[in-house]
Design an enzyme around this catalytic site. Structure first.
Site, PDB file in Angstrom:
ATOM      1  CB  CYS A 152       2.458  -3.983   4.145  1.00  0.00           C
ATOM      2  SG  CYS A 152       0.734  -4.565   5.224  1.00  0.00           S
ATOM      3  CB  CYS A 187       0.138  -6.514   2.685  1.00  0.00           C
ATOM      4  SG  CYS A 187      -0.318  -4.783   3.212  1.00  0.00           S
TER       5      CYS A 187
END
Length: 109
Positions: free
Chosen positions: A34, A37
């Site tokens: 991600c 993230c």
């Protein structure tokens, strides 16, 4: 480099580390693939250092810990939950600035 103050959360330790904690807990639901993230990771590290003693900052990898992610209905990552006294008291989805997350934490300390 990750801060040693960030707690690695798992399906196995979530109850004791988060739900039974005596301080507010910021849980970062994330995954290695991600992009947002990865962008928020340094912010999480900084918050862990700054809120040391006042709050617990933890990260839970949703790919490795599907049970907890499912229980909390995590559909998008990063999702950040503030859990206090075993209850979700706040939530943020997507990349947030350090100032936004500090404001989020300050309202629960």
């Amino acid at each position: 480099m990750a801060s040693e103050k960030v707690v690695t959360l798992t399906d196995a330790n979530f109850k004791s580390a988060v739900l039974e904690a005596d301080k507010p807990v910021l849980v970062d639901f994330w995954a290695a693939w991600c992009g947002p993230c990865k962008m928020i990771a340094p912010v999480i590290d900084e918050l862990a250092n700054e809120y040391d003693g006042q709050a617990i900052i933890g990260k839970l990898n949703v790919d490795e810990n599907r049970q907890i992610a499912s229980e909390y209905g995590i559909m998008s990552i990063p999702t950040l939950l503030v859990i206090k006294n075993g209850q979700v008291v706040d939530k943020a989805v997507g990349f947030k600035s350090k100032a936004d997350l500090a404001k989020l934490m300050d309202s629960h300390i």
